[in-house]
Design a protein around this motif. Sequence first.
Motif, PDB file in Angstrom:
ATOM      1  N   ARG A  12     136.930  42.533  96.098  1.00  0.00           N
ATOM      2  CA  ARG A  12     136.703  43.929  95.696  1.00  0.00           C
ATOM      3  C   ARG A  12     137.194  44.895  96.762  1.00  0.00           C
ATOM      4  N   HIS A  16     141.935  46.551  93.241  1.00  0.00           N
ATOM      5  CA  HIS A  16     141.315  47.350  92.185  1.00  0.00           C
ATOM      6  C   HIS A  16     141.076  46.367  91.039  1.00  0.00           C
ATOM      7  N   GLY A 121     143.271  41.987  88.971  1.00  0.00           N
ATOM      8  CA  GLY A 121     143.312  42.909  90.093  1.00  0.00           C
ATOM      9  C   GLY A 121     144.700  43.395  90.420  1.00  0.00           C
ATOM     10  N   LYS A 124     145.236  46.868  96.632  1.00  0.00           N
ATOM     11  CA  LYS A 124     144.981  48.180  97.211  1.00  0.00           C
ATOM     12  C   LYS A 124     145.850  48.346  98.462  1.00  0.00           C
ATOM     13  N   ASP A 128     143.965  53.337 100.410  1.00  0.00           N
ATOM     14  CA  ASP A 128     142.918  53.188  99.393  1.00  0.00           C
ATOM     15  C   ASP A 128     141.667  52.561  99.996  1.00  0.00           C
ATOM     16  N   GLN A 129     141.860  51.553 100.851  1.00  0.00           N
ATOM     17  CA  GLN A 129     140.726  50.890 101.484  1.00  0.00           C
ATOM     18  C   GLN A 129     139.982  51.864 102.396  1.00  0.00           C
ATOM     19  N   ASP A 132     137.948  54.298 100.227  1.00  0.00           N
ATOM     20  CA  ASP A 132     136.717  53.680  99.726  1.00  0.00           C
ATOM     21  C   ASP A 132     135.657  53.600 100.819  1.00  0.00           C
TER      22      ASP A 132
END
Length: 152
Positions: A12, A16, A121, A124, A128-129, A132
């Motif tokens: 996760r 994505h 998936g 990412k 993006d990481q 998050d």
Amino acid sequence: MSNEIANNRKARRDFHIGDTYEAGVELKGTEVKSVRAGKVNIADAFARPEGGQIFLYGCHIQPWETAGAFFQHESRRPRRLLLHKKEIEALEHALQAKGSTLPCLRMYWKNGRVKVELGVGKGKSHTDQRHDLKKRVELREAQREVARFNRQ
């Protein structure tokens, strides 16, 4: 006995995750004994379609200590996943998109059988990481402030 055998938290973080699918796993006898003992690592596990079937790669199930050499299993062998034909076709179609993969999210018991949760998936990027992570930190700080306010 807990239903959860192993969980892949990296999946996760690195992907994505869109749709998820539940699949049975075809295991040998010594593999089931090792799974019951909790000697499973799915951190690098992923699935790939081959010849109208789906196989799980990278799943490490430790060899059973008391089994003889004849009955022993390979720890990282490809394992066939048990899915309906329509699900296999849907997964093959979903994997046609560039950058799509099928990571193993978790392994668990259901009605005495070992099941695997797969997620479609898309990788990412590092930005993006970071985004998050920043969102999680902001949410945690907001929850602390609400808790502090409610204590007063």
